[in-house]
Each structure stands twice: as structure tokens, then as C-alpha cells.
Design an enzyme around this catalytic site. Structure first.
Site, PDB file in Angstrom:
ATOM      1  N   THR A  13      45.605  40.995  36.894  1.00 22.33           N
ATOM      2  CA  THR A  13      44.624  41.260  35.842  1.00 22.33           C
ATOM      3  C   THR A  13      43.362  41.816  36.495  1.00 22.33           C
ATOM      4  O   THR A  13      42.706  41.106  37.272  1.00 22.33           O
ATOM      5  CB  THR A  13      44.314  39.959  35.078  1.00 22.33           C
ATOM      6  N   PHE A  16      51.526  39.407  30.607  1.00 25.25           N
ATOM      7  CA  PHE A  16      51.072  38.524  29.531  1.00 25.25           C
ATOM      8  C   PHE A  16      51.780  37.171  29.530  1.00 25.25           C
ATOM      9  O   PHE A  16      51.645  36.405  28.587  1.00 25.25           O
ATOM     10  CB  PHE A  16      51.282  39.204  28.174  1.00 25.25           C
ATOM     11  N   GLU A  36      52.132  30.426  31.677  1.00 27.56           N
ATOM     12  CA  GLU A  36      52.737  29.410  32.537  1.00 27.56           C
ATOM     13  C   GLU A  36      53.404  28.367  31.652  1.00 27.56           C
ATOM     14  O   GLU A  36      52.922  28.043  30.577  1.00 27.56           O
ATOM     15  CB  GLU A  36      51.666  28.763  33.422  1.00 27.56           C
ATOM     16  N   CYS A  66      43.688  31.827  33.921  1.00 30.30           N
ATOM     17  CA  CYS A  66      43.431  33.116  33.261  1.00 30.30           C
ATOM     18  C   CYS A  66      42.234  33.112  32.311  1.00 30.30           C
ATOM     19  O   CYS A  66      41.277  33.846  32.533  1.00 30.30           O
ATOM     20  CB  CYS A  66      44.687  33.562  32.527  1.00 30.30           C
ATOM     21  N   LYS A 126      38.560  32.700  33.832  1.00 26.57           N
ATOM     22  CA  LYS A 126      38.107  33.788  34.718  1.00 26.57           C
ATOM     23  C   LYS A 126      38.099  35.132  33.985  1.00 26.57           C
ATOM     24  O   LYS A 126      37.234  35.965  34.237  1.00 26.57           O
ATOM     25  CB  LYS A 126      38.945  33.838  36.001  1.00 26.57           C
TER      26      LYS A 126
HETATM   27  P1  NAD Z   1      48.625  33.176  42.644  1.00 25.47           P
HETATM   28  O1  NAD Z   1      47.392  32.731  43.316  1.00 25.47           O
HETATM   29  O2  NAD Z   1      49.617  32.183  42.146  1.00 25.47           O
HETATM   30  O3  NAD Z   1      49.421  34.177  43.612  1.00 25.47           O
HETATM   31  C1  NAD Z   1      48.835  35.191  44.335  1.00 25.47           C
HETATM   32  C2  NAD Z   1      49.651  35.385  45.612  1.00 25.47           C
HETATM   33  O4  NAD Z   1      49.242  36.585  46.258  1.00 25.47           O
HETATM   34  C3  NAD Z   1      49.476  34.268  46.649  1.00 25.47           C
HETATM   35  O5  NAD Z   1      50.736  33.738  46.985  1.00 25.47           O
HETATM   36  C4  NAD Z   1      48.809  34.950  47.832  1.00 25.47           C
HETATM   37  O6  NAD Z   1      49.180  34.412  49.076  1.00 25.47           O
HETATM   38  C5  NAD Z   1      49.302  36.373  47.675  1.00 25.47           C
HETATM   39  N1  NAD Z   1      48.528  37.413  48.330  1.00 25.47           N
HETATM   40  C6  NAD Z   1      47.175  37.548  48.379  1.00 25.47           C
HETATM   41  N2  NAD Z   1      46.849  38.668  49.054  1.00 25.47           N
HETATM   42  C7  NAD Z   1      48.008  39.268  49.430  1.00 25.47           C
HETATM   43  C8  NAD Z   1      48.323  40.453  50.149  1.00 25.47           C
HETATM   44  N3  NAD Z   1      47.379  41.273  50.606  1.00 25.47           N
HETATM   45  N4  NAD Z   1      49.625  40.742  50.354  1.00 25.47           N
HETATM   46  C9  NAD Z   1      50.579  39.920  49.905  1.00 25.47           C
HETATM   47  N5  NAD Z   1      50.344  38.790  49.213  1.00 25.47           N
HETATM   48  C10 NAD Z   1      49.073  38.472  48.983  1.00 25.47           C
HETATM   49  O7  NAD Z   1      48.147  34.126  41.457  1.00 25.47           O
HETATM   50  P2  NAD Z   1      48.858  34.340  40.029  1.00 25.47           P
HETATM   51  O8  NAD Z   1      48.577  33.195  39.134  1.00 25.47           O
HETATM   52  O9  NAD Z   1      50.250  34.802  40.226  1.00 25.47           O
HETATM   53  O10 NAD Z   1      47.993  35.565  39.480  1.00 25.47           O
HETATM   54  C11 NAD Z   1      48.142  36.871  39.993  1.00 25.47           C
HETATM   55  C12 NAD Z   1      47.478  37.829  39.027  1.00 25.47           C
HETATM   56  O11 NAD Z   1      48.172  37.827  37.781  1.00 25.47           O
HETATM   57  C13 NAD Z   1      46.029  37.471  38.703  1.00 25.47           C
HETATM   58  O12 NAD Z   1      45.295  38.655  38.539  1.00 25.47           O
HETATM   59  C14 NAD Z   1      46.145  36.773  37.370  1.00 25.47           C
HETATM   60  O13 NAD Z   1      44.984  36.878  36.590  1.00 25.47           O
HETATM   61  C15 NAD Z   1      47.279  37.519  36.726  1.00 25.47           C
HETATM   62  N6  NAD Z   1      48.005  36.764  35.709  1.00 25.47           N
HETATM   63  C16 NAD Z   1      48.309  35.456  35.926  1.00 25.47           C
HETATM   64  C17 NAD Z   1      49.018  34.756  34.963  1.00 25.47           C
HETATM   65  C18 NAD Z   1      49.350  33.293  35.160  1.00 25.47           C
HETATM   66  O14 NAD Z   1      49.733  32.659  34.197  1.00 25.47           O
HETATM   67  N7  NAD Z   1      49.222  32.741  36.365  1.00 25.47           N
HETATM   68  C19 NAD Z   1      49.422  35.387  33.779  1.00 25.47           C
HETATM   69  C20 NAD Z   1      49.122  36.730  33.608  1.00 25.47           C
HETATM   70  C21 NAD Z   1      48.412  37.409  34.579  1.00 25.47           C
END
Ligand code: NAD
Length: 443
Positions: free
Chosen positions: A122, A152, A155, A263, A266
């Protein structure tokens, strides 16, 4: 299609496993070697229903693998998804894009052949352009295109959301890149799911607008619940009454302790900060952010209110720590503020959560970690339900009451019928409904 997923967290792992299930060859990359090690040994680092089986199946079928090296995953991929975290930057409320930019830099070194680089994280409006600039420092513009494909999924229901999406949004500048994305999502569009192609800026804003709208709905119903408590109206009846209006809809009208998670907090902060800077401030989104922050901090007060006395030295059992049920995610969970406030007021706090205890230990301290809900409620002067786990809904509350010092329950998730709790002999307060069982209300 060959897909590389940069970032193997909630979104990266779920999307990677689902793409593999849809028949693609997927390699998930993460800079965290412990996470990749665990995954290679068949351990799933997060709790998400159904993910375990899906990942095992994809590995066994040879369609999903893991690595710490972009040089292994990226060359030859048709699409490289960036799914790294974009947490709030504490100093200004903006999304911290450093992980996205670092991922873009590493991807730039490794692509080969025409590659679509997909922002799945995001990210605010303009990030696709910024990522394009980063990759263009190393690569000719004919070798890649950056598209936006916001995620979208929720969790706790992530696999269902990914495999049966309300819509798939793709922000692309050219047909060439849009066609790669259409091919990737073909197994879903063939089943009738909608893929909407927009420009990248609109796709980026769609994600923030959607989350801000949903957060607004929660903030709104929470404030209506407060009005109910002051006036004697019942929020469940109010929610039903407004939800029957199809323009409003009946979803997301459940009041609670305020939204948390990785989400909504932030993303609303980022949208408010960006909107201010563009000169089109969103007073609505700013109000939602403030209203939610105030609400989370105020929830602990409800215990002293119901007890009718300060909670100093009282034993308070907190049931549920994660920001919602069916996840072990503790990010910005209301429980963090609530437990902090209970501790500050001198209560002896015992906590329990079916799945979130391990992660909670890194963000909550000064509490007793109860092995079971019954252990938590034993000798408690009050129970505070923070997360809507079925385990608490189905708990033997008669037995719980026998274990408690005083039969006081503050239910921030409206899990129970107030009459049933009153009949069981509880002094019971929920959200937006009349409290029952207090001395003054006994007939
Ligand atoms: P998360 O923290 O669970 O996972 C992020 C991962 O990226 C970590 O494992 C980290 O080690 C890895 N990482 C960081 N830098 C890296 C790099 N340079 N190369 C490789 N790996 C790297 O985050 P998340 O909850 O999966 O969220 C990811 C994105 O998706 C965010 O922008 C979030 O807003 C969005 N999003 C999350 C959800 C949700 O429900 N969690 C839903 C929709 C969108």
C-alpha cells in the site's frame, strides 16, 4: 506465468501461495533469513486459517519456493511483486517507503527480459512513478514497466479474499503491462471476478480511499454507540435500522474498541498527511484518526466505571489481545493501549489470547500471561473482552463466573445477549447497549 514476490510477510506469503494455487510458478524472496529458513522447513511464520495447507500443497507441487536472494528469484520473471511493509513514519504520519525503494533498487539489478514490476504494498499516489525513476537509473525504460496492484485482503480471511476478490485493481500506463497482469489474474477473471484497469495514480488512491472509507464507517458506528449509551438507544437496533438502507449497507457497522491492525491506522494517517500536503486536506479522515486514537485510550475507563471504583490493585482479566480474531497480528491492536492504561491505573492485569500471546510479549509487559481463559479470569474483579475470538463466545461463562472474585464483564465486542449475561448473574456492560446487572438496575 513466472512470478517473484519481494517480501514474504502477510501479503507476500498469502499472495505467493494463492498465485501458485492458481497455477503460476512463484518464488518468494525475503531479506529475513530466519523467515525463509522457517518457510523452507515447512513452518508458517503467521497464523492465517488455511495458509499452512495451501503453502504445503504449492511446495509439494513444485510451484512455490523461497529464497533470500533477488538474484535467484527475479531474473526471467514475467512479474515481480513488491509486497514489503510500509509502516507509519512516526515524525510526520506518512508511510515509510524506504523498504519499497530498497526493494526497487534490488529488483533493478536483477530483472531480465521485459518485466512488470508490481507495487502490491500500500503506497501513496506517485509511488509507481518514484519506483519507475529508481529502476530507470539502472535499466532502460524498454525493459520494464511499474504497475500498481493494491491488495485488499483481510487478515483472518486472507485466502478467501484473494481467491474470491470483490475486485482486482491494476494501475498501468500501457496495454503491454496491463496484459501481463490480465494473464496473471486470468484464472480469477475466468471465474467472473472483476479486474479494473486504471492509471497508476488512481489505483494507488483507490486503496487509501477504500481503507479510509471503511475506517470512517467504523469510527462513525463507534460514535453512534457512544450516543446510544448516553441516551438509552441500542446500537444493534440502530445498526440494523440504518444498514437496511442499501445505500449504507449492513456490513462494518459493529461497534468496538476502535480499529487497529496493520492497515487502517497507518493508511488513514498517510492519507490525511498526503491530503494536507496536496492542499486538499481531508477533514473527515483527520477526524476519523483522532476519534479512533481517543477511543482506544478511553476503553480502559469502562472497567472502573462498571466496577464503580478505581481499579488500583484489582485483578483485571483481559481476554483477547490481537486486533481482531483469526490472526496473531498485534500491530496497533487496541489491547496495547488498553493494557497500558490498566497498568498505569495500578491494576493487576492477567491476559490471554488464543493465538497472539507470543507476539504480544514483544509489545505488552507488566502482565500475567495466563495459559487459558479460565486461568485469566480466576479471582478477577473484572473481565475485559477485547478480541472477538469464538473461544470467548463459547466459553462456559457459568464456570467463569464461579472462578471470578466479582461477576463483572466489560465486553468491547458485544459477544453476548445482555439478557443472558444478566440471567447468569453478571454485571455486564457492552458497547452501545444498556449495561445490566448493576445494583441500581436490579429489580
Ligand atoms: P509484513 O511486515 O508482514 O511483511 C513485509 C515483509 O517484507 C517482511 O517479511 C520483511 O522482512 C520483508 N522485506 C522488507 N524489505 C525487503 C526487501 N528489500 N526485500 C525483501 N523482503 C523485504 O507486511 P504486510 O502486512 O505483508 O504488508 C505489506 C504491504 O501490504 C504493506 O504496504 C501493507 O499496508 C499492505 N497490505 C497489508 C495487508 C494486511 O492485511 N497485512 C492487507 C493489504 C495490504
Amino acid at each position: 506465468m513466472r512470478i517473484a514476490m519481494i517480501g514474504t510477510g502477510y501479503v507476500g506469503l498469502v499472495s505467493g501461495a494463492c498465485f501458485a494455487e492458481l497455477g503460476h510458478d512463484v518464488i518468494c524472496v525475503d531479506i529475513d533469513p530466519a523467515k525463509i529458513d522457517a518457510l523452507e522447513n515447512g513452518e508458517i511464520p503467521i497464523y492465517e486459517p488455511g495458509l499452512d495447507e495451501m503453502v504445503s500443497r504449492a511446495i509439494a507441487d513444485g510451484r512455490l519456493s523461497f529464497t533470500t536472494e533477488v538474484s535467484e528469484g527475479v531474473p526471467g520473471a514475467d512479474a515481480v511483486f513488491i509486497a514489503v511493509g510500509t509502516p507509519t513514519r512516526p515524525e510526520d504520519g506518512h508511510a515509510d517507503l524506504r523498504y519499497v525503494y530498497a526493494a526497487a533498487e534490488s529488483v533493478a539489478t536483477a530483472i531480465s527480459g521485459f518485466t512488470v514490476v508490481v507495487d502490491k504494498s500500500t503506497v501513496p499516489v506517485g509511488t509507481a512513478s518514484a519506483v519507475t525513476e529508481i529502476i530507470a537509473r539502472t535499466r532502460d525504460s524498454s525493459e520494464f514497466e511499474v504497475v500498481s496492484n493494491p491488495e485488499f485482503l483481510r487478515e483472518g480471511a486472507a485466502i478467501g479474499d484473494f481467491m474470491k476478490p470483490d475486485r482486482i485493481v491494476v494501475g498501468a500506463r500501457t496495454d503491454r503491462a496491463a496484459d501481463v497482469m490480465r494473464e496473471i489474474y486470468k484464472p480469477l477473471t475466468d471465474q467472473g471476478y472483476t479486474l479494473l484497469v486504471t492509471d497508476p495514480e488512481s489505483a494507488e488512491l483507490i486503496k487509501y480511499a477504500a481503507n479510509a472509507f471503511l475506517a470512517t464507517k467504523i469510527g462513525f458506528i463507534n460514535e453512534m454507540a457512544d450516543i446510544c449509551e448516553k441516551t438509552g438507544a441500542d446500537i444493534l437496533q440502530v445498526a440494523q435500522g440504518i444498514g437496511l438502507d442499501t445505500r449504507i449497507g449492513n456490513k462494518f457497522l459493529m461497534p468496538g474498541p476502535g480499529f487497529g491492525g496493520s492497515c487502517f491506522p497507518k493508511d488513514t494517517r498517510e492519507l490525511a498527511a498526503s491530503a494536507r500536503e496536496t492542499g486538499a486536506p481531508s477533514r473527515i479522515v483527520e477526524a476519523v484518526v483522532t476519534s479512533n486514537d481517543v477511543r482506544k485510550r478511553a476503553m480502559a475507563e469502562r472497567v472502573a466505571d462498571l466496577l464503580g471504583e478505581p481499579i488500583r490493585d484489582k485483578r483485571i482479566a483481559v481476554l483477547g489481545l490481537t486486533f481482531k480474531a483469526e490472526t496473531d497480528d498485534m500491530r496497533e491492536s487496541p489491547a496495547i493501549d488498553i493494557v497500558g492504561e490498566l497498568n498505569l491505573q495500578g491494576a493487576n492485569v492477567a491476559v490471554h489470547d488464543p493465538k497472539g500471546m507470543d507476539i504480544a510479549k514483544s509489545v505488552i509487559d507488566g502482565v500475567e500471561w495466563a495459559e487459558s481463559a479460565f486461568d485469566a479470569v480466576r479471582d478477577a474483579d473484572a473481565v475485559l473482552i477485547v478480541t472477538e475470538w469464538n473461544e470467548y463466545r463459547d466459553l462456559d461463562w457459568k464456570r467463569a463466573k464461579d472462578l471470578m472474585n466479582r461477576p463483572v464483564v466489560v465486553d468491547l465486542r458485544n459477544l453476548f445477549d445482555t439478557k443472558v449475561m444478566q440471567e447468569l448473574g453478571f454485571i455486564y456492560a457492552s458497547v452501545g447497549r444498556r449495561a445490566v446487572g448493576r445494583e441500581s438496575e436490579r429489580v
